[in-house]
Design a protein around this motif. Structure first.
Motif, PDB file in Angstrom:
ATOM      1  N   LEU A   1       0.829  -1.199   0.000  1.00 32.78           N
ATOM      2  CA  LEU A   1       0.000   0.000   0.000  1.00 32.78           C
ATOM      3  C   LEU A   1       0.867   1.253   0.000  1.00 32.78           C
ATOM      4  O   LEU A   1       0.546   2.254  -0.654  1.00 32.78           O
ATOM      5  CB  LEU A   1      -0.921  -0.024   1.221  1.00 32.78           C
ATOM      6  CG  LEU A   1      -1.988   1.069   1.309  1.00 32.78           C
ATOM      7  CD1 LEU A   1      -2.993   0.926   0.175  1.00 32.78           C
ATOM      8  CD2 LEU A   1      -2.694   1.003   2.661  1.00 32.78           C
ATOM      9  N   GLN A   2       1.969   1.223   0.730  1.00 29.56           N
ATOM     10  CA  GLN A   2       2.896   2.350   0.767  1.00 29.56           C
ATOM     11  C   GLN A   2       3.456   2.636  -0.625  1.00 29.56           C
ATOM     12  O   GLN A   2       3.518   3.797  -1.060  1.00 29.56           O
ATOM     13  CB  GLN A   2       4.033   2.037   1.748  1.00 29.56           C
ATOM     14  CG  GLN A   2       5.013   3.172   1.945  1.00 29.56           C
ATOM     15  CD  GLN A   2       5.963   2.898   3.121  1.00 29.56           C
ATOM     16  OE1 GLN A   2       6.000   3.661   4.083  1.00 29.56           O
ATOM     17  NE2 GLN A   2       6.709   1.819   3.044  1.00 29.56           N
ATOM     18  N   HIS A   3       3.854   1.608  -1.357  1.00 30.66           N
ATOM     19  CA  HIS A   3       4.327   1.783  -2.728  1.00 30.66           C
ATOM     20  C   HIS A   3       3.229   2.380  -3.607  1.00 30.66           C
ATOM     21  O   HIS A   3       3.494   3.224  -4.464  1.00 30.66           O
ATOM     22  CB  HIS A   3       4.775   0.436  -3.306  1.00 30.66           C
ATOM     23  CG  HIS A   3       6.217   0.124  -3.065  1.00 30.66           C
ATOM     24  ND1 HIS A   3       7.238   0.734  -3.762  1.00 30.66           N
ATOM     25  CD2 HIS A   3       6.817  -0.736  -2.206  1.00 30.66           C
ATOM     26  CE1 HIS A   3       8.398   0.264  -3.356  1.00 30.66           C
ATOM     27  NE2 HIS A   3       8.170  -0.630  -2.395  1.00 30.66           N
ATOM     28  N   LEU A   4       1.999   1.937  -3.384  1.00 32.71           N
ATOM     29  CA  LEU A   4       0.874   2.425  -4.181  1.00 32.71           C
ATOM     30  C   LEU A   4       0.662   3.922  -3.983  1.00 32.71           C
ATOM     31  O   LEU A   4       0.508   4.672  -4.963  1.00 32.71           O
ATOM     32  CB  LEU A   4      -0.399   1.659  -3.799  1.00 32.71           C
ATOM     33  CG  LEU A   4      -1.705   2.149  -4.431  1.00 32.71           C
ATOM     34  CD1 LEU A   4      -1.686   1.908  -5.931  1.00 32.71           C
ATOM     35  CD2 LEU A   4      -2.907   1.467  -3.794  1.00 32.71           C
ATOM     36  N   PHE A   5       0.664   4.375  -2.744  1.00 29.31           N
ATOM     37  CA  PHE A   5       0.440   5.791  -2.477  1.00 29.31           C
ATOM     38  C   PHE A   5       1.549   6.657  -3.068  1.00 29.31           C
ATOM     39  O   PHE A   5       1.288   7.767  -3.536  1.00 29.31           O
ATOM     40  CB  PHE A   5       0.335   6.034  -0.961  1.00 29.31           C
ATOM     41  CG  PHE A   5      -1.052   5.863  -0.421  1.00 29.31           C
ATOM     42  CD1 PHE A   5      -1.989   6.868  -0.543  1.00 29.31           C
ATOM     43  CD2 PHE A   5      -1.441   4.691   0.207  1.00 29.31           C
ATOM     44  CE1 PHE A   5      -3.281   6.719  -0.051  1.00 29.31           C
ATOM     45  CE2 PHE A   5      -2.721   4.521   0.696  1.00 29.31           C
ATOM     46  CZ  PHE A   5      -3.646   5.537   0.569  1.00 29.31           C
ATOM     47  N   ILE A   6       2.778   6.145  -3.059  1.00 28.84           N
ATOM     48  CA  ILE A   6       3.905   6.919  -3.568  1.00 28.84           C
ATOM     49  C   ILE A   6       3.818   7.109  -5.082  1.00 28.84           C
ATOM     50  O   ILE A   6       4.164   8.159  -5.614  1.00 28.84           O
ATOM     51  CB  ILE A   6       5.234   6.233  -3.170  1.00 28.84           C
ATOM     52  CG1 ILE A   6       5.568   6.579  -1.728  1.00 28.84           C
ATOM     53  CG2 ILE A   6       6.376   6.665  -4.070  1.00 28.84           C
ATOM     54  CD1 ILE A   6       5.810   8.058  -1.479  1.00 28.84           C
ATOM     55  N   MET A   7       3.354   6.090  -5.792  1.00 29.77           N
ATOM     56  CA  MET A   7       3.386   6.157  -7.252  1.00 29.77           C
ATOM     57  C   MET A   7       2.070   6.589  -7.889  1.00 29.77           C
ATOM     58  O   MET A   7       2.029   6.897  -9.075  1.00 29.77           O
ATOM     59  CB  MET A   7       3.806   4.796  -7.825  1.00 29.77           C
ATOM     60  CG  MET A   7       2.845   3.639  -7.566  1.00 29.77           C
ATOM     61  SD  MET A   7       1.505   3.460  -8.766  1.00 29.77           S
ATOM     62  CE  MET A   7       2.424   3.089 -10.243  1.00 29.77           C
TER      63      MET A   7
END
Length: 475
Positions: free
Chosen positions: A33-39
């Protein structure tokens, strides 16, 4: 006698590399989820810009966003999991729509129409699949001198890309650069530093996600949260195949998109080298070929599904460096989420409602992390008694020109602008050529061996135990 091997008795080669480690499901979800929010902001920017420039209706732009997320998710899963010996670099690489495609797509669409854009995209994807293996053989010409310079420029050129999220996209607007918005972005950056410094373990690894969550809560009383688009969005949406008509083929459009594919390859090569450096796993030419082939596959899929070609996203490269989470299965989780968002527009709108200053503050740190990795890579290069410092200086200058002055090449031919209007591509070309000219051509210093050339470029000397000879080992 116990038949169970203790960790100490397991041969080093039999241990699972951190890249291949499967983390517990809850951690996979949160870190993915963290990767998703960043990209996310970068991923949807391309369809929003293209749709706006072509005057497409809002509903059609929404379908472009869905298609973009869907193809991005497929490419991300393939990059991390892999398909046989053909696709997937098998590193924690997140794929997203490349900004290199913006200008060519808009120009081609305005002149020939969108069916020609997607026809050219299909051809460029096939072209990319054909040249992935030959292009990957150039990896030996990407020593730390070249890779470090390019990685630095990737970070430096993109740090300003999130300014529009923080300050706005129109400097002439009344609300541009509001102190409260900049302060909110600064708070998110500060929270990332504080959480990383004060906590350890899993809490430290999700510092970016926690900072985004806290920043969003702070933005609530500031009136920056707007969920109106969530109510109007559909639960299920799919753009279908060839929504704008069957593809058409024009030679000029195909050539332009093939150039875009080459530019994408240079960008992805540098990003994959950066990731391999961070996770301490050597990137072979076969690995790179599979990764590049996946970029080409994304262009083929995009041609069918009304989407955009993908490349490795630099902000997620920076996130890997910050969190030190090396598992590729985290990225697989992110890719799965992207696929679901592409099919469930309502959920996608919830993610899109996170305020721009919050995402912008976090992404700025990620881009800066990429630059730091480039500096770390350059630290391996020998700068004494050679021209390596000049190579880095000229390459940085050439690469940053289009970043600080986007209209610098506006009077040049359009194909020239596609190549040299990209900071990353122009840097790759300049540093690649200069490294060959100074370090590989026949006027090598008298008596200097190929080993000494490799060491000067940044290889690490390794003593072979049996004969004591020193050989270079590419880092």
């Amino acid at each position: 006698m116990s038949l169970t091997k203790t960790p100490e008795s397991v041969p080093p080669d039999a241990r699972v590399h951190p890249v291949d480690e499967v983390l517990p499901a809850p951690r996979l979800f949160v870190l993915g989820l963290q990767h998703l929010f960043i990209m996310y902001a970068g991923a949807v920017a391309v369809p929003l810009i293209v749709g706006g420039a072509l005057g497409l209706p809002t509903s059609t732009i929404g379908l472009l966003v869905n298609a973009d997320l869907f193809v991005s998710g497929i490419a991300t899963v393939i990059q991390s999991v892999g398909i046989g010996k053909i696709f997937g670099v098998r590193l924690p690489v997140v794929a997203g729509a490349t900004f290199t495609v913006l200008s060519p797509m808009i120009i081609i669409a305005q002149k020939y129409g969108l069916p020609t854009v997607y026809g050219a995209m299909l051809c460029s994807g096939v072209f990319g699949l054909l040249i992935a293996k030959p292009f990957s053989m150039l990896i030996r010409f990407f020593p730390p001198l070249v890779a470090g310079t390019v990685i630095c420029v990737i970070g430096l050129s993109l740090i300003g890309a999130d300014v529009t999220l923080i300050a706005g996209d129109n400097p002439a607007a009344k609300g541009y650069g509001q102190v409260s918005h900049i302060a909110l972005a600064g708070l998110v950056m500060l929270l990332i530093v504080v959480i990383t410094r004060c906590f350890s373990g899993f809490i430290s690894q999700i510092a970016v996600l926690l900072s985004i969550a806290i920043g969003t809560l702070v933005a609530w009383p500031m009136g920056l949260l707007d969920f109106s688009s969530v109510h109007s969005a559909k639960w299920v949406g799919f753009s279908g195949f060839f929504r704008f008509g069957h593809p058409k083929f024009e030679a000029a459009a195909i050539i332009s998109m093939c150039i875009v594919m080459l530019v994408t390859y240079t960008e992805s090569t540098a990003d994959m080298l950066a990731v391999s450096e961070m996770v301490d796993k050597k990137l072979s030419s076969a690995d790179l070929a599979r990764g590049l082939a996946t970029d080409a596959l994304s262009a083929v899929l995009a041609g069918f599904l009304n989407s955009f070609p993908d490349t490795a996203f630099a902000e997620n490269v920076g996130l890997v460096g910050l969190t030190r989470v090396r598992s590729r299965w985290v990225v697989t989780t992110c890719g799965t989420m992207l696929i679901l968002l592409g099919l469930l527009p309502k959920i996608g709108q919830i993610v899109a409602s996170v305020p721009g200053p919050v995402i912008g503050g976090a992404a700025t740190v990620m881009f800066a992390m990429v630059t730091a990795v480039g500096i770390q890579t350059l630290h391996k290069v020998n700068f004494d008694g050679n021209n390596n410092l000049l190579i880095v200086a000229v390459s940085l200058a050439a690469g940053l020109l289009p970043a600080v002055a986007p209209s610098f090449y506006e009077h040049f031919p359009s194909n020239f602008q596609v190549i040299f209007g990209s900071s990353i591509t122009s840097t790759v070309i300049v540093v690649f050529v200069l490294n060959i000219v100074f370090n590989h051509w026949s006027w090598r210093r008298k008596g200097e061996s190929a080993v000494e050339v490799a060491l000067r470029e940044g290889a690490v000397a390794v003593n072979v135990p049996d004969d004591g000879a020193t050989v270079p080992h590419a880092s």
